[in-house]
Design a protein around this motif. Structure first.
Motif, short mmCIF file in Angstrom:
data_model
loop_
_atom_site.label_atom_id
_atom_site.label_comp_id
_atom_site.label_asym_id
_atom_site.label_seq_id
_atom_site.Cartn_x
_atom_site.Cartn_y
_atom_site.Cartn_z
N ASN A 205 -0.81 -2.81 14.98
CA ASN A 205 -1.33 -4.09 15.04
C ASN A 205 -0.52 -5.02 14.73
O ASN A 205 -0.57 -6.27 15.16
N SER A 206 0.66 -4.88 13.97
CA SER A 206 1.46 -5.81 13.47
C SER A 206 2.81 -5.92 14.48
O SER A 206 3.48 -6.68 14.45
N GLN B 214 -7.38 -3.71 -2.07
CA GLN B 214 -7.95 -3.70 -0.92
C GLN B 214 -7.30 -4.80 -0.12
O GLN B 214 -7.31 -4.91 1.12
N LEU C 104 -1.14 -14.14 11.31
CA LEU C 104 -1.93 -12.86 11.76
C LEU C 104 -2.05 -12.98 13.24
O LEU C 104 -2.06 -14.07 13.84
N PRO C 105 -2.75 -11.95 13.83
CA PRO C 105 -3.13 -12.18 15.41
C PRO C 105 -4.12 -13.02 15.61
O PRO C 105 -5.08 -13.19 14.47
N LYS D 278 -7.99 -12.86 14.32
CA LYS D 278 -8.25 -12.40 12.87
C LYS D 278 -8.51 -13.85 12.02
O LYS D 278 -8.52 -13.61 10.97
N LEU E 108 -11.47 -13.38 9.47
CA LEU E 108 -11.12 -12.13 8.52
C LEU E 108 -10.39 -13.31 7.22
O LEU E 108 -10.52 -13.03 6.06
N GLU F 57 -3.04 -5.78 5.89
CA GLU F 57 -2.15 -4.87 6.70
C GLU F 57 -2.79 -4.06 7.83
O GLU F 57 -2.20 -3.97 8.98
N GLN F 58 -4.04 -3.56 7.76
CA GLN F 58 -4.84 -3.04 8.79
C GLN F 58 -5.06 -4.16 9.92
O GLN F 58 -5.19 -3.59 11.13
N ALA F 59 -5.04 -5.39 9.57
CA ALA F 59 -5.44 -6.22 10.64
C ALA F 59 -4.09 -6.92 11.31
O ALA F 59 -4.17 -7.74 12.26
N GLY F 60 -2.90 -6.12 11.09
CA GLY F 60 -1.62 -6.40 11.47
C GLY F 60 -1.09 -7.77 11.10
O GLY F 60 -0.44 -8.56 11.60
N ALA F 61 -1.36 -8.27 9.85
CA ALA F 61 -0.79 -9.32 9.26
C ALA F 61 0.86 -9.20 8.88
O ALA F 61 1.24 -8.10 8.82
N GLU F 62 1.56 -10.44 9.05
CA GLU F 62 2.95 -10.27 8.93
C GLU F 62 3.26 -11.31 7.88
O GLU F 62 2.64 -12.37 7.60
N SER G 65 0.79 -1.13 0.03
CA SER G 65 -0.03 0.25 0.03
C SER G 65 1.00 1.37 -0.09
O SER G 65 0.33 2.56 -0.11
N ASP H 141 -4.34 -6.38 0.07
CA ASP H 141 -3.38 -5.85 1.03
C ASP H 141 -3.43 -4.85 2.11
O ASP H 141 -3.02 -5.12 3.46
N ARG H 142 -4.35 -3.90 1.67
CA ARG H 142 -4.72 -2.99 2.83
C ARG H 142 -5.61 -3.61 3.92
O ARG H 142 -5.31 -3.45 5.17
N VAL H 143 -6.38 -4.24 3.79
CA VAL H 143 -7.27 -5.21 4.74
C VAL H 143 -6.39 -5.95 5.54
O VAL H 143 -6.22 -5.73 6.83
N PHE I 71 4.48 -9.05 16.09
CA PHE I 71 5.39 -10.04 15.31
C PHE I 71 6.55 -9.80 15.23
O PHE I 71 7.71 -10.46 14.84
N PHE J 126 -3.86 4.94 8.41
CA PHE J 126 -3.65 3.60 8.20
C PHE J 126 -2.30 2.99 8.33
O PHE J 126 -2.16 1.85 8.87
#
Lengths: 453, 467
Positions: free
Chosen positions: A362-363, B119, B147-148, B151, B154, B125-130, A288, B121-123, A366, A355
């Motif tokens: 949030n991440s 979207q 992910l946490p 999630k 999701l 990323e917002q969810a804290g994905a690694e 992003s 990637d954005r979703v 990790f 954003f």
């Protein structure tokens, strides 16, 4: 459009981390019995930045030589013993650290500690192995000239830091390596390997008391020398006063390596976390981010486009990196240069800031959700002289940052007019076009052959 | 010095690296039968937990539509790894369309009927994905992230959506094709190692689809259209061609419920009938010299070896380690300590079909690759004539054991192991059994497989020299 789940941060529960800082050698060990393995690192808080000017690469060379013979074992015996234990032991040299990275089956830990202790405390730098290692490292440097990304990074560091120790190549330069003598290695080893410069960090299926006892044994063999520590923190690099452009000329490239950058920010500087969020918006590893969106997603000009900080005890670097096709390189450079100017002038939009901040927070967990990552964090904290637990505080430190602070940090920090730019590619195809893209006279672009050291 | 890491050459990814695999046509008939009863029956669960490593055990479920689900509960951190492995890779491509599996993998990050382009990637990323990523190899394509723990719903929703609802439009396809051309320039065109790795498969294989590179040929990529990608998607992306692996702080019942709800309604599809011809036995050595942009000579020597499920694989893995698996290995001592090369490396033997064991070495400055080949052949012949010593055998077994455990040291590492063996073999049990069988390999078995597979006439050699 799907609904976003509620955004939450996660936290790590209780971790059985034992820290013993009262020892002569600082020791950190996290018990983790999930697998019958032990990871054990011995680090020296000095690296390539501490190589004397005429002995480029000596820090890494000393580390590698320590694996090639002790007063009690030959290289062949060390290799055979480590393999027999199912162990690995490798040297990783950084600018401000040399790390002996080890891994062993838990059942073989006592034998492993015994041989590593011998390696750390009794190296004997045999002449025949010095000769062999010189040939191997020099060959590796020559071989790396075929790898554009690796070659570009070496040129970039030296160019960006203009003689500062952060620009020293980890492996060294071939003329200096060729001249290294056994006495030089012993002198450098004696200076680096003292209790006050050593650190033991690990995790795995072992009790921390045994690791601490082991570190104490090493300490008894490597006491501090009298007087001042021969390892001093390097001075801060000085930012460039004007835009400089370097072209590393390599024939027949259908793709280039492109860097923009400047001296960075300390992790503990108040502006770092505002800049960290701002950088995430600009090019921080996410699809992003602006760089990835404009260069890759919209135009397909490069497989990747990123910006990032590299950290040191002193401010090190902030840099943007991409590797477009040769045919698209002038336009890519023009685009990135324009994006940098826009970033400085206009900062971040509210939605971009929100954003990036929430995604980073949030991440953040990790960064320390496995024992291996926690070990890496401690190594970073200790070798960069950061406060204990610093790497776990990212989320909290970012949570209070405002968009105004991030925009102010960008305005204050970013200096596109004086930024250094480097291109590795084929000069005859590109030099005039790049001069146009960057709006600099062509004769101000310095061209060096890719085989230059 | 650190060993060279060639792992990136094995598979390639849309984010930062490329790769491939599985045979998805395992039974068109079975697939059709399954599709008839999709969503009407509960998921089939195996009777008991399947032992993994240490105290770990996994549960395996199969939905009526054929989707396999593997769950490993591991509460060591409040996160989980979620991976989707499709049984399709470059092996399934056709001549003239090489690289399609990997190029299509890039397209999987575009928009769906429910989620506009950009979207995903954005979703995440917002969810804290690694570590959101994907990779394609010869035998599989996998989509991965961590992910946490909260999630789960999701990611199940997002992954089930793109499994069937992807929109492949011409504009984004053309842009992504250019990205892949740049990736190819990065990995192959401007990399001596990449060009040689591509070539060794081209030399060793004449008929099997392993002969072409996962990333594909430039001309093939240039001719592909969005329609080709769409057809590929409709042929290979379906629940009955996939395995979902979840490892982390989750409850298997919760995962099964979420996965059943999101994927259960998806229909199974028949896979296009495709016969991949077996590679005929090689009866004479093959050599190719490449003039490259390199200042030291390089060599790759390959021998045909069987598929990962073959009974000889445990002995071959130990043999490979005795020969080139550490600084005390036979070839490291002869070539590196002997002052000829700076390294000697091999890859794991883990392909779905019979493949090749490759020895890779970079020369020291001024040394000749031809000399390294002579020494390598001499060492191999000597190896075949005398049993390995007990110490060599123990060294190799311990090294392999430690490497196995090391690969399992994180939730994503465990998921990778499970996904890989579920996809290229008959199940994760193949990997677990391989690990246990290695401990029982004898010196005589090593000699037997060395004589059987390391035949001088069956070797393929690619040498890289300075232009």
């Amino acid at each position: 459009m799907m609904n976003l789940n509620r955004i939450t941060r996660f936290s790590i529960g209780l971790i059985a981390l034992t820290a013993n800082v009262s020892q002569a050698i600082e020791t950190r060990f996290e018990a983790d019995t999930s697998l019958p393995m032990v990871y054990l690192n011995v680090a020296v808080k000095a690296g390539a930045a501490h190589d004397p000017l005429t002995q480029s690469g000596i820090g890494n060379f000393v580390g590698e030589m320590m694996l090639r013979g002790t007063k009690n074992r030959t290289k062949a015996q060390i290799d055979a013993t480590l393999d027999l234990l199912g162990a690995t032991l490798n040297v990783e040299t950084r600018s401000e650290a040399i790390i002996f990275r080890g891994r062993v089956l838990a059942t073989k830990l006592p034998q492993y500690m015994e041989i590593v202790e011998d390696i750390i405390t009794n190296p004997n730098f045999p002449e025949n192995e010095i000769k062999k290692l010189k040939s191997e490292i020099i060959s590796d440097i020559v071989e790396s000239r075929g790898k554009d990304a690796r070659l570009g990074k070496v040129f970039w560091d030296e160019f960006l830091f203009e003689g500062h120790p952060y620009g020293k190549p980890i492996l060294g330069k071939t003329p200096a390596l060729a001249k290294l003598k056994r006495a030089d290695l012993i002198r450098h080893y004696e200076a680096l390997f003292q209790d006050r410069n050593l650190l033991v960090v690990g995790s795995g299926s072992a009790d921390s008391a045994s690791i601490e006892n082991w570190a104490n044994r090493i300490a008894r063999n490597r006491p501090d020398s009298p007087g001042e520590n021969p390892i001093q923190i390097v001075s801060a690099p000085v930012p460039s006063l004007k835009r400089r452009v370097l072209f590393v000329n390599k024939p027949e490239r259908t793709q280039t390596q492109v860097y923009f950058g400047q001296v960075g920010v300390r992790l503990t500087d108040p502006s770092f976390f505002p800049m960290h969020i701002a950088n995430h918006v600009f090019g921080g590893g996410s699809f992003s981010a602006r760089l990835m969106t404009e260069v890759r997603v919209k135009r397909g000009w490069s497989y990747g486009a990123y910006s990032y900080f590299r950290h040191g005890i002193q401010p090190r670097s902030w840099q943007a990196y991409t590797f477009p096709a040769t045919k698209d390189t002038p336009e890519t450079i023009k685009l990135v240069d324009g994006m940098l100017q826009d970033w400085k002038v206009n900062g971040l939009k509210p939605e971009e800031f929100d954003f990036a901040k929430s995604g980073l927070i949030n991440s953040a967990g990790f960064a320390y959700n496995t024992p291996a990552k926690r070990v890496e964090n401690i190594l970073l904290e200790k070798t960069l002289r950061l406060p204990d637990g610093f790497m776990k505080t990212y989320a909290d430190r970012m949570s209070g940052v405002t968009r105004a602070q991030s925009n102010a940090a960008v305005k204050d920090f970013l200096d596109p007019e004086r930024m250094s730019v480097m291109v590795l590619g084929t000069a005859k195809d590109l030099k005039p076009k790049i001069a146009t893209s960057l709006k600099v006279p062509e004769n101000e672009i310095r061209v060096v052959p890719f085989s230059k050291e | 010095m650190k060993p060279i890491n060639h792992s990136e050459q094995r598979s390639i990814s849309s984010r930062f690296r490329p790769s491939v695999n599985i045979h998805g046509m395992l039974a068109t008939t079975l697939i059709l039968l399954l599709s008839a009863c999709a969503t009407s029956s509960p998921a089939k669960k195996e009777n008991s937990k399947i032992p993994f490593f240490g105290s770990m055990a996994v549960e395996r479920f199969t939905l009526p539509n054929g989707l396999k689900l593997i769950v490993l509960e591991d509460a060591s951190s409040p996160t989980f790894a979620y991976q989707t492995w499709f049984r399709v890779g470059s092996r399934d491509e056709n001549v003239g369309y090489t690289g399609l599996a990997h190029l299509f993998e890039h397209m999987m990050f575009k928009g769906t009927k429910n989620l506009p382009e950009g979207q995903l990637d954005r979703v995440l990323e917002q969810a804290g994905a690694e570590g959101e990523n994907a990779f394609t190899s010869r035998d599989y394509t996998a989509y991965v992230q961590e992910l946490p723990k909260d999630k789960l719903d999701l990611i199940v929703k997002l992954e089930s959506d793109r499994m069937v609802n992807l929109i492949v439009n011409e504009k984004s396809f053309k842009t992504e094709r250019e990205v892949v051309q740049n990736e190819r320039r990065f990995r192959n065109e401007n990399s001596p190692d990449g060009l040689m790795y591509q070539e060794i498969f081209g030399v060793a294989f004449n008929t099997h689809s392993y002969r072409w590179p996962v990333i594909g040929y430039e001309a093939d990529l240039a001719r592909m259209s969005a329609k080709d990608a769409e057809e590929f998607y409709r042929s290979y992306y379906a629940p009955n061609h996939a395995t979902v692996v979840v490892v982390g702080d989750v409850k298997s019942a919760d995962v099964l419920a979420a996965v059943t709800k999101a994927y259960g309604k998806l229909e199974a599809k028949a896979t296009p009938e495709k016969k991949i011809p077996a590679e005929p036995p090689q009866t004479a050595p093959r050599h190719k010299t490449m003039k490259l942009n390199t200042q030291v000579e390089k060599i790759m020597v390959a021998y045909p070896v069987p598929e990962v499920t073959h009974a000889d694989i445990p002995a071959l893995e130990v043999m490979r380690t005795v020969l080139a698996g550490g600084k005390s290995s036979r070839l490291s001592r002869a070539l590196v300590d002997g002052g000829i090369t700076t390294s000697i490396d091999t890859f794991d033997l883990d392909d779905k079909d019979p493949s090749i064991l490759i020895f890779i070495a970079n020369m020291q400055r001024g040394k000749r690759a031809a000399n390294a080949e002579r020494i390598l052949l001499r060492e191999i012949e000597s190896f075949k004539n005398t049993l390995v010593s007990p110490a060599e055998l123990e060294r190799a077994k311990n090294s392999l054991q430690a490497a196995f455990y090391d690969s399992l040291s994180s939730p994503s590492g465990r998921a990778n192991f499970i996904g890989h063996f579920e996809t290229v073999a008959t199940g994760l049990e193949t990997g677990v059994n391989l690990f246990s069988k290695i401990g029982n390999v004898t010196a005589a078995e090593i000699q037997t497989v060395a004589r059987k597979y390391l035949k001088p006439d069956a070797r393929s050699v690619v040498t890289g020299v300075q232009k």
